[in-house]
Design a protein around this motif. Structure first.
Motif, PDB file in Angstrom:
ATOM      1  N   ASP A  48     -11.855  66.342 -21.806  1.00 46.85           N
ATOM      2  CA  ASP A  48     -12.081  67.521 -22.642  1.00 46.85           C
ATOM      3  C   ASP A  48     -13.498  67.443 -23.202  1.00 46.85           C
ATOM      4  OD1 ASP A  48     -12.031  69.630 -24.386  1.00 46.85           O
ATOM      5  OD2 ASP A  48     -10.383  68.873 -25.604  1.00 46.85           O
ATOM      6  N   LEU A  49     -14.249  68.509 -23.017  1.00 41.93           N
ATOM      7  CA  LEU A  49     -15.624  68.538 -23.524  1.00 41.93           C
ATOM      8  C   LEU A  49     -15.712  69.221 -24.883  1.00 41.93           C
ATOM      9  CD1 LEU A  49     -17.595  69.314 -20.243  1.00 41.93           C
ATOM     10  CD2 LEU A  49     -17.292  67.116 -21.396  1.00 41.93           C
ATOM     11  N   GLY A  50     -14.565  69.379 -25.548  1.00 36.63           N
ATOM     12  CA  GLY A  50     -14.569  69.923 -26.902  1.00 36.63           C
ATOM     13  C   GLY A  50     -14.384  71.422 -26.965  1.00 36.63           C
ATOM     14  N   GLY A  51     -13.748  71.981 -25.948  1.00 31.63           N
ATOM     15  CA  GLY A  51     -13.526  73.422 -25.928  1.00 31.63           C
ATOM     16  C   GLY A  51     -12.420  73.866 -26.866  1.00 31.63           C
ATOM     17  N   GLN A  52     -12.303  75.159 -27.018  1.00 32.18           N
ATOM     18  CA  GLN A  52     -11.291  75.743 -27.894  1.00 32.18           C
ATOM     19  C   GLN A  52      -9.908  75.713 -27.256  1.00 32.18           C
ATOM     20  OE1 GLN A  52     -11.840  76.898 -31.012  1.00 32.18           O
ATOM     21  NE2 GLN A  52     -13.937  76.200 -30.876  1.00 32.18           N
ATOM     22  N   ALA A  53      -9.840  76.000 -25.943  1.00 33.72           N
ATOM     23  CA  ALA A  53      -8.546  76.062 -25.263  1.00 33.72           C
ATOM     24  C   ALA A  53      -8.210  74.726 -24.620  1.00 33.72           C
ATOM     25  CB  ALA A  53      -8.586  77.144 -24.190  1.00 33.72           C
ATOM     26  N   GLN A  54      -6.938  74.426 -24.535  1.00 37.54           N
ATOM     27  CA  GLN A  54      -6.499  73.202 -23.862  1.00 37.54           C
ATOM     28  C   GLN A  54      -6.344  73.534 -22.377  1.00 37.54           C
ATOM     29  OE1 GLN A  54      -2.738  71.449 -25.087  1.00 37.54           O
ATOM     30  NE2 GLN A  54      -3.736  69.461 -25.035  1.00 37.54           N
ATOM     31  N   ALA A  55      -7.187  72.938 -21.553  1.00 34.03           N
ATOM     32  CA  ALA A  55      -7.197  73.231 -20.118  1.00 34.03           C
ATOM     33  C   ALA A  55      -6.034  72.553 -19.416  1.00 34.03           C
ATOM     34  CB  ALA A  55      -8.509  72.772 -19.511  1.00 34.03           C
ATOM     35  N   SER A  56      -5.476  73.257 -18.443  1.00 37.09           N
ATOM     36  CA  SER A  56      -4.396  72.724 -17.632  1.00 37.09           C
ATOM     37  C   SER A  56      -4.619  73.217 -16.207  1.00 37.09           C
ATOM     38  CB  SER A  56      -3.053  73.221 -18.173  1.00 37.09           C
ATOM     39  OG  SER A  56      -1.992  72.691 -17.428  1.00 37.09           O
ATOM     40  N   PHE A  57      -4.416  72.332 -15.230  1.00 37.80           N
ATOM     41  CA  PHE A  57      -4.610  72.732 -13.845  1.00 37.80           C
ATOM     42  C   PHE A  57      -3.556  72.104 -12.968  1.00 37.80           C
ATOM     43  CE2 PHE A  57      -6.552  68.627 -13.513  1.00 37.80           C
ATOM     44  CZ  PHE A  57      -6.358  68.260 -12.195  1.00 37.80           C
ATOM     45  N   PRO A  69       1.788  70.707 -13.602  1.00 36.26           N
ATOM     46  CA  PRO A  69       0.460  70.945 -14.189  1.00 36.26           C
ATOM     47  C   PRO A  69      -0.032  69.717 -14.956  1.00 36.26           C
ATOM     48  CG  PRO A  69       1.919  72.788 -14.643  1.00 36.26           C
ATOM     49  CD  PRO A  69       2.764  71.684 -14.056  1.00 36.26           C
ATOM     50  N   ALA A  70      -1.319  69.449 -14.855  1.00 32.05           N
ATOM     51  CA  ALA A  70      -1.956  68.356 -15.604  1.00 32.05           C
ATOM     52  C   ALA A  70      -2.762  68.979 -16.737  1.00 32.05           C
ATOM     53  CB  ALA A  70      -2.872  67.557 -14.691  1.00 32.05           C
ATOM     54  N   THR A  71      -2.588  68.456 -17.934  1.00 31.90           N
ATOM     55  CA  THR A  71      -3.281  68.989 -19.107  1.00 31.90           C
ATOM     56  C   THR A  71      -4.350  68.014 -19.560  1.00 31.90           C
ATOM     57  OG1 THR A  71      -1.295  70.174 -19.782  1.00 31.90           O
ATOM     58  CG2 THR A  71      -2.975  69.825 -21.462  1.00 31.90           C
ATOM     59  N   VAL A  72      -5.521  68.547 -19.843  1.00 31.43           N
ATOM     60  CA  VAL A  72      -6.638  67.739 -20.316  1.00 31.43           C
ATOM     61  C   VAL A  72      -6.423  67.442 -21.795  1.00 31.43           C
ATOM     62  CG1 VAL A  72      -9.135  67.640 -20.632  1.00 31.43           C
ATOM     63  CG2 VAL A  72      -8.174  68.840 -18.668  1.00 31.43           C
ATOM     64  N   THR A  73      -6.398  66.153 -22.132  1.00 28.64           N
ATOM     65  CA  THR A  73      -6.231  65.755 -23.532  1.00 28.64           C
ATOM     66  C   THR A  73      -7.218  64.646 -23.853  1.00 28.64           C
ATOM     67  OG1 THR A  73      -4.515  64.165 -22.944  1.00 28.64           O
ATOM     68  CG2 THR A  73      -3.773  66.344 -23.604  1.00 28.64           C
ATOM     69  N   GLY A  74      -7.913  64.784 -24.944  1.00 38.67           N
ATOM     70  CA  GLY A  74      -8.800  63.717 -25.406  1.00 38.67           C
ATOM     71  C   GLY A  74     -10.174  63.757 -24.773  1.00 38.67           C
ATOM     72  N   SER A  75     -11.074  62.984 -25.360  1.00 41.18           N
ATOM     73  CA  SER A  75     -12.461  62.985 -24.924  1.00 41.18           C
ATOM     74  C   SER A  75     -12.804  61.814 -24.007  1.00 41.18           C
ATOM     75  CB  SER A  75     -13.385  62.969 -26.143  1.00 41.18           C
ATOM     76  OG  SER A  75     -13.145  61.805 -26.913  1.00 41.18           O
ATOM     77  N   SER A  76     -11.790  61.081 -23.545  1.00 33.98           N
ATOM     78  CA  SER A  76     -12.016  60.001 -22.577  1.00 33.98           C
ATOM     79  C   SER A  76     -11.578  60.484 -21.206  1.00 33.98           C
ATOM     80  CB  SER A  76     -11.201  58.757 -22.943  1.00 33.98           C
ATOM     81  OG  SER A  76     -11.616  58.245 -24.172  1.00 33.98           O
ATOM     82  N   TRP A  77     -12.243  59.988 -20.162  1.00 29.54           N
ATOM     83  CA  TRP A  77     -11.876  60.354 -18.803  1.00 29.54           C
ATOM     84  C   TRP A  77     -10.481  59.811 -18.482  1.00 29.54           C
ATOM     85  CZ3 TRP A  77     -14.488  63.814 -16.131  1.00 29.54           C
ATOM     86  CH2 TRP A  77     -15.836  64.009 -16.389  1.00 29.54           C
ATOM     87  N   MET A  78      -9.655  60.630 -17.821  1.00 32.37           N
ATOM     88  CA  MET A  78      -8.344  60.177 -17.363  1.00 32.37           C
ATOM     89  C   MET A  78      -8.134  60.671 -15.934  1.00 32.37           C
ATOM     90  SD  MET A  78      -5.713  62.576 -19.439  1.00 32.37           S
ATOM     91  CE  MET A  78      -5.244  64.153 -18.765  1.00 32.37           C
ATOM     92  N   LYS A  79      -7.540  59.805 -15.120  1.00 33.67           N
ATOM     93  CA  LYS A  79      -7.283  60.159 -13.723  1.00 33.67           C
ATOM     94  C   LYS A  79      -5.877  60.731 -13.607  1.00 33.67           C
ATOM     95  CE  LYS A  79      -6.972  58.242  -9.061  1.00 33.67           C
ATOM     96  NZ  LYS A  79      -6.995  57.008  -8.252  1.00 33.67           N
ATOM     97  N   VAL A  80      -5.769  61.869 -12.913  1.00 30.10           N
ATOM     98  CA  VAL A  80      -4.456  62.429 -12.593  1.00 30.10           C
ATOM     99  C   VAL A  80      -4.359  62.539 -11.078  1.00 30.10           C
ATOM    100  CG1 VAL A  80      -4.180  63.684 -14.759  1.00 30.10           C
ATOM    101  CG2 VAL A  80      -5.265  64.799 -12.831  1.00 30.10           C
TER     102      VAL A  80
END
Length: 103
Positions: A48-57, A69-80
């Protein structure tokens, strides 16, 4: 602001996207050749780069969604990752990452 390092060396490239109202819209796609009866692992690194919406793909193969769906959470890189089994499919398939949550 500080530059955002990539997930590997800190000096590479990465793709950024801003989820829009277009749910199920591909923001990355590529055609690849596959062999029949073979498992394939698709993966992506998220942050997450600090956006307003929680991205999911979600991963997609030839217009068929793969996995949950994978949801982006936190400011650390995570592998899905998700595994797709080709079954009788052979030749070229279209891989895509699609937006699964309007932003």
């Amino acid at each position: 602001t500080e530059p955002v390092p990539d997930h590997s060396t800190g000096f590479g490239y990465f793709l950024t996207y801003d989820p829009d109202a277009g749910e199920k819209r591909a923001f990355w796609k590529q055609s690849v050749e596959v062999c029949p009866n073979t498992p394939y692992e698709f993966s992506a690194w998220l942050r997450d780069l600090g956006g307003q919406a929680q991205a999911s793909f979600q991963f997609e193969v030839d217009s068929q969604l793969v996995g949950a769906p994978a949801t982006v959470t936190g400011s650390s890189w995570m592998k899905v990752s998700e595994t797709w089994y080709s079954g009788a499919t052979t030749g070229m398939v279209r891989l895509a990452l699609v937006n699964s949550s309007p932003g």
